[in-house]
Write a protein that holds these residues in place. Structure first.
Motif, PDB file in Angstrom:
ATOM      1  N   PRO A 159       0.798  -1.232   0.000  1.00 41.72           N
ATOM      2  CA  PRO A 159       0.000   0.000   0.000  1.00 41.72           C
ATOM      3  C   PRO A 159       0.830   1.282   0.000  1.00 41.72           C
ATOM      4  O   PRO A 159       0.306   2.349  -0.280  1.00 41.72           O
ATOM      5  CB  PRO A 159      -0.810  -0.109   1.310  1.00 41.72           C
ATOM      6  N   ASP A 160       2.135   1.189   0.310  1.00 43.89           N
ATOM      7  CA  ASP A 160       2.971   2.392   0.286  1.00 43.89           C
ATOM      8  C   ASP A 160       3.736   2.564  -1.030  1.00 43.89           C
ATOM      9  O   ASP A 160       4.724   3.280  -1.093  1.00 43.89           O
ATOM     10  CB  ASP A 160       3.992   2.354   1.440  1.00 43.89           C
ATOM     11  N   ASN A 161       3.282   1.886  -2.079  1.00 43.79           N
ATOM     12  CA  ASN A 161       3.937   2.052  -3.379  1.00 43.79           C
ATOM     13  C   ASN A 161       3.656   3.435  -3.937  1.00 43.79           C
ATOM     14  O   ASN A 161       2.633   4.055  -3.647  1.00 43.79           O
ATOM     15  CB  ASN A 161       3.421   1.008  -4.365  1.00 43.79           C
ATOM     16  N   ALA A 162       4.608   3.898  -4.768  1.00 44.23           N
ATOM     17  CA  ALA A 162       4.418   5.171  -5.462  1.00 44.23           C
ATOM     18  C   ALA A 162       4.884   5.022  -6.894  1.00 44.23           C
ATOM     19  O   ALA A 162       5.611   4.078  -7.232  1.00 44.23           O
ATOM     20  CB  ALA A 162       5.225   6.273  -4.769  1.00 44.23           C
ATOM     21  N   MET A 163       4.454   5.931  -7.741  1.00 39.86           N
ATOM     22  CA  MET A 163       4.949   5.909  -9.117  1.00 39.86           C
ATOM     23  C   MET A 163       5.193   7.327  -9.596  1.00 39.86           C
ATOM     24  O   MET A 163       4.546   8.283  -9.151  1.00 39.86           O
ATOM     25  CB  MET A 163       3.994   5.162 -10.046  1.00 39.86           C
TER      26      MET A 163
END
Lengths: 467, 447
Positions: free
Chosen positions: B296-300
């Motif tokens: 859930p803490d992924n970023a792009m």
């Protein structure tokens, strides 16, 4: 109707059409001209009216050439912005936004009068072919005894006009008239006025004259498929006579094919060649003035305006010439102004950085519209405009010829006597016209233009071998 | 003594970066602009020329800057022939005229091409980032080391601000672009890696770097084929190169998908172009993986790369779905290669102009300021980036932007720029006929 609408710098400007000689007014369609900074409105187009069917001969098809010349001459007599309200209005409008000042536009209108004289018009016809071919079937016999008759039959032409000079519209109208054609003049967005003004002048003389009834002048946005897809067909027209390049030509090319040909007056880069004789003390001032005259033609908008000067001489002498040239670029002329629009910023940057690059490059002037001269060892890659000129040092003028190509139209030469030794090589390279330095704006009447004889290209050459 | 520039640049990594309204900042920005003008009018030939042409020697108000701004073509103002024939000394003098530091002491022995020349310039402290060169003339954008450091600092702090992620080196960073010799890209990726990426887990794109020299060679070959100058062996070489590149990219998609899938338990930051990342996302989906498998803490930070790609209308949403990326973690910035400072997009979907950049919306022609610096204004984007050391800070772009000078609904100050940015077309629009032109018009396919 002769009322003239007032000139607006803002607001929607009415642009009337002439269709088969008849004035058509209306504001059904509006357009924005970014060049003119105005919105203008035209009547809607009646495409049927603009494409008279081939089953009916054009109104002027059998009119004697002499009558046509008389009518054109009468039109010419009215080419004066002071006395002709149609021409005054179109100069008023053009003066708001044309790169040329009003004074020059008025000069060009007066030049139209000189163009439209019997002497000039007949010379043009005669340079193209025997005038009798326009008026009937001229007998021919071949070496084997076969007989025939040839006629320069009137064509059906679409003219995609240039907008940089009122004289261009007058010349196109005259040429279309001389070949007795059915003519559809498509006006450009930067001058949707002049062609109509000239036709309205004709209407004042004789509203039912066959030459006038053979002509329409309208505006549509170049590339508009809804119009061009329907009109640009061999069933309606023989040739498209197009001025300029880029989109103007690309828009036309897709419609060409069997039966519909293009006569194009392509965009050009004209040049000058100055031999070492031109840098001698006794003549250098005069040569600089002549060179400036050719650069400043229509503030360098004309196809014949010089953009590159190839100089055969010593470094010091050439630099002295450049300084004088820069000065002479900043004076008022019959066809140019002391202060033109400033050099476009991308060009100015490309020139500005050359100031830092060393002695092989040198710059005179500041790109403020008074003229800019850049001296370099080989031609610069940008297209000089707004009275910017690149002086390129060469060992000999023969070396300069290597830089001529098919885009080179006019080559001004000093001393003029050297043209004979250069002209074949220039022609082979693709150039089309050699003049004495300073005379790029003066024409020998009847000369070929852009390597062709236009009237010869326009007509429908018809032969009857049954006689 | 702290200069106005210093005081503004303090805000690069300050918590209160967006706490100041544009009206509050303006006097300090004008002061900083004068500092830059005083220095660069001396050291940058092109600026000196502008000052002489315009007579503007001091900035009293924003409008005074407008005639001094460069068109983006300033960084292409060298004669193309010098690049084509390897006249490195002349090019160096040209570069010196658009740089604040003289170009001196560059080793020009046996320069092997543009990539080599760029490397030699870097040895003497000139870091030149070139545009790709796929179309038209290559732009060459000079920077000094201080400019490079600012690019890094700004990117890291902008990403932290926009996404809430902390630069604590807890993420696995996936830079899904081939490496390059463009400093701007290299610095951006290195900056993210050094701030957010777990040590020892740097991801390398599985291919050779794509350099400006490499691209130019391809383009030259393609042009030679088009103009008929190429020999049959050249044709074969070109086809082989194209095939190799296609294979490389296809292979890269597979490798990236596998590596990402294997790392799905980690916190990820995915960086790249939409077309490639979309393909990667599809592959991962085909493996039977998706949102529930990713952290859930992924970023792009994904952008561009749309030209020629055949993407469905919801490509962005699909990528975010596969990688479980929350809306606030889809980081995006607005900017251009000529301006060092990029502007992050906030939670309300607007780009916040940095306090050390003067936003100058112009009219369509680029000659006059559009509107007053308050409320909403639409116009041509132009900027004066007060952080620029190695080159002039003033640039006019071809973008049409919608600006709001006021405080944004995200709670931070503006000016902000709306997400829908379009380009002004290059043509004047209108069918003016020009009778003068060059041989280019005669070369089919050149225009």
């Amino acid at each position: 109707m002769t009322a003239h609408s007032p000139v607006h710098a803002k607001g929607v400007v009415p642009v009337p059409h002439v269709v088969n000689g008849v004035l058509v007014e209306g504001d059904a369609l509006t357009y924005r001209s970014r060049d003119l900074g105005i919105e203008f409105a035209t009547p809607s187009l009646d495409l049927n009216a603009l494409a008279p069917p081939r089953g009916r001969p054009g109104p002027a098809f059998d009119l004697p050439l002499s009558d046509i010349v008389d009518f054109l001459e009468a039109t010419g007599e009215r080419m004066d912005a002071d006395t002709n309200p149609h021409m005054r209005e179109c100069v008023d409008r053009a003066a708001l936004t044309n790169v040329l000042p009003r004074r020059v536009l008025e000069n060009l209108v007066r030049d139209a009068r000189l163009y439209l004289t019997r002497a000039n018009l007949m010379r043009i016809v005669e340079a193209n072919f025997d005038p009798a071919l326009l008026d009937g079937w001229v007998p021919q016999v071949d070496p084997f005894g076969n007989t025939s008759a040839v006629r320069a039959f009137p064509p059906r032409l679409i003219h995609v006009l240039a907008g940089n000079s009122p004289l261009a519209a007058a010349a196109s109208i005259a040429q279309g008239a001389l070949v007795k054609a059915i003519n559809l003049f498509k006006m450009p967005s930067n001058d949707p006025f002049t062609a109509v003004a000239i036709l309205r002048t004709m209407a004042d003389i004789d509203p039912s004259h066959p030459v006038l009834r053979s002509m329409s002048a309208v505006y549509w946005r170049g590339g508009d498929v809804a119009v061009e897809g329907k009109l640009y067909r061999p069933h309606y027209f023989d040739k498209i006579v197009a001025w300029g390049g880029g989109d103007a030509i690309n828009n036309v090319i897709k419609y060409l094919g069997p039966g519909l040909q293009l006569v194009s007056f392509d965009p050009k880069t004209s040049i000058s060649l100055i031999g070492r004789e031109g840098f001698e003390h006794a003549v250098i001032d005069e040569v600089a003035e002549r060179a400036a005259r050719d650069v400043a033609l229509f503030n360098q908008e004309a196809c014949s305006a010089s953009r590159f000067i190839f100089a055969e001489g010593s470094a010091d002498a050439i630099d002295r010439f450049c300084a004088k040239l820069a000065e002479r670029l900043g004076v008022d002329r019959d066809y140019g102004s002391a202060v033109a629009a400033p050099t476009p910023v991308e060009l100015r940057d490309e020139i500005e950085v050359l100031r830092a690059v060393g002695e092989s490059y040198r710059v005179w002037g500041r790109g403020d519209g008074k003229g800019l001269v850049v001296r370099s060892p080989e031609p610069l890659e940008f297209h000089p405009t707004n009275k910017t000129v690149n002086v390129v040092t060469v060992d000999t003028l023969d070396d300069a010829v290597a830089h001529a190509n098919v885009a080179t139209q006019t080559v001004g030469v000093y001393p003029p006597g050297r043209s004979a030794a250069l002209r074949n090589a220039l022609a082979s390279a693709g150039a089309q016209r050699v003049v004495a330095l300073g005379a790029a704006g003066e024409y020998c009447s009847g000369s070929p233009h852009d390597a062709m004889f236009p009237l010869h290209r326009f007509v429908h050459w018809m032969v009857d071998e049954a006689v | 003594m702290t200069t106005a520039v210093d005081r503004l640049l303090r805000l690069v990594d300050a918590e209160d970066r967006y706490a100041f309204s544009s009206a509050e900042l303006l006097p300090l920005q004008i002061e900083a602009a004068n500092e830059r003008l005083a220095a660069h009018a001396q050291s940058i030939q092109l600026v000196r020329g502008r000052v002489e042409d315009t007579g503007i020697r001091g900035i009293g108000e924003r409008a005074d800057l407008v005639p001094l701004l460069f068109a983006h073509t300033a960084y292409k103002s060298y004669p193309e022939g010098w690049l084509a024939s390897g006249k490195w000394e002349m090019l160096g003098r040209w570069l010196g005229s658009v740089s604040s530091m003289p170009v001196e002491g560059v080793n020009l022995d046996d320069v092997a091409g543009i990539d080599d020349w760029l490397a030699r310039l870097a040895e003497v402290g000139h870091f030149v980032s070139c545009s790709s060169g796929t179309s038209g003339k290559v732009s060459m954008i000079p920077s000094l080391m201080s400019d490079r450091l600012l690019v890094k600092r700004n990117l890291v702090h902008s990403l932290a601000w926009a996404t809430g992620l902390k630069p604590e080196r807890q993420h696995r960073l996936f830079i899904c672009n081939p490496s390059s010799n463009n400093f701007r890209y290299l610095d951006s990726w290195a900056g993210l890696d050094e701030a957010f990426g777990q040590e020892g887990h740097e991801f390398r794109f599985p291919s050779d770097p794509i350099t400006v020299g490499g691209v130019r060679d391809m383009v030259a070959l393609r042009n030679a084929i088009g103009s008929g100058d190429a020999r049959p062996e050249d044709l074969a070489a070109y086809e082989a190169l194209v095939a190799e590149r296609e294979q490389m990219m296809a292979g890269a998609v597979d490798t990236i998908a596998e590596t990402l899938a294997a790392s799905r338990g980690e916190k990820l930051i995915v960086v790249g172009m939409f077309a490639l990342i979309f393909d990667v996302a599809q592959k991962i989906r085909a493996m039977g993986l998706g949102r529930n498998d990713f952290h859930p803490d992924n970023a792009m930070m994904v952008s561009g790369g749309l030209k020629g790609a055949d993407l469905p209308p919801d490509y962005r949403e699909q990528i975010m779905d596969v990688f479980n990326i929350a809306p606030d973690r889809a980081f995006s910035m607005y900017g251009m290669q000529e301006v060092n400072t990029l502007f992050p997009r906030c939670t309300a979907g607007r780009y916040h102009v940095a306090p050390w950049v003067l936003l100058l919306p112009l009219d369509e022609t680029g000659e006059r300021l559009e509107g007053a610096p308050s409320g909403e204004v639409e116009g041509r984007a132009a900027f004066f980036d007060l952080s620029h050391e190695g080159r002039w800070g003033g640039v006019i772009s071809s973008d049409k932007i919608a600006v709001d000078y006021g405080r944004c609904t995200c709670g931070h100050e503006g000016p902000t720029i709306a997400d829908a940015i379009v380009r002004y077309s290059d043509l004047a629009g209108g069918d003016k006929i020009s009778c003068s032109g060059t041989i280019d018009a005669y070369v089919r396919g050149a225009a």
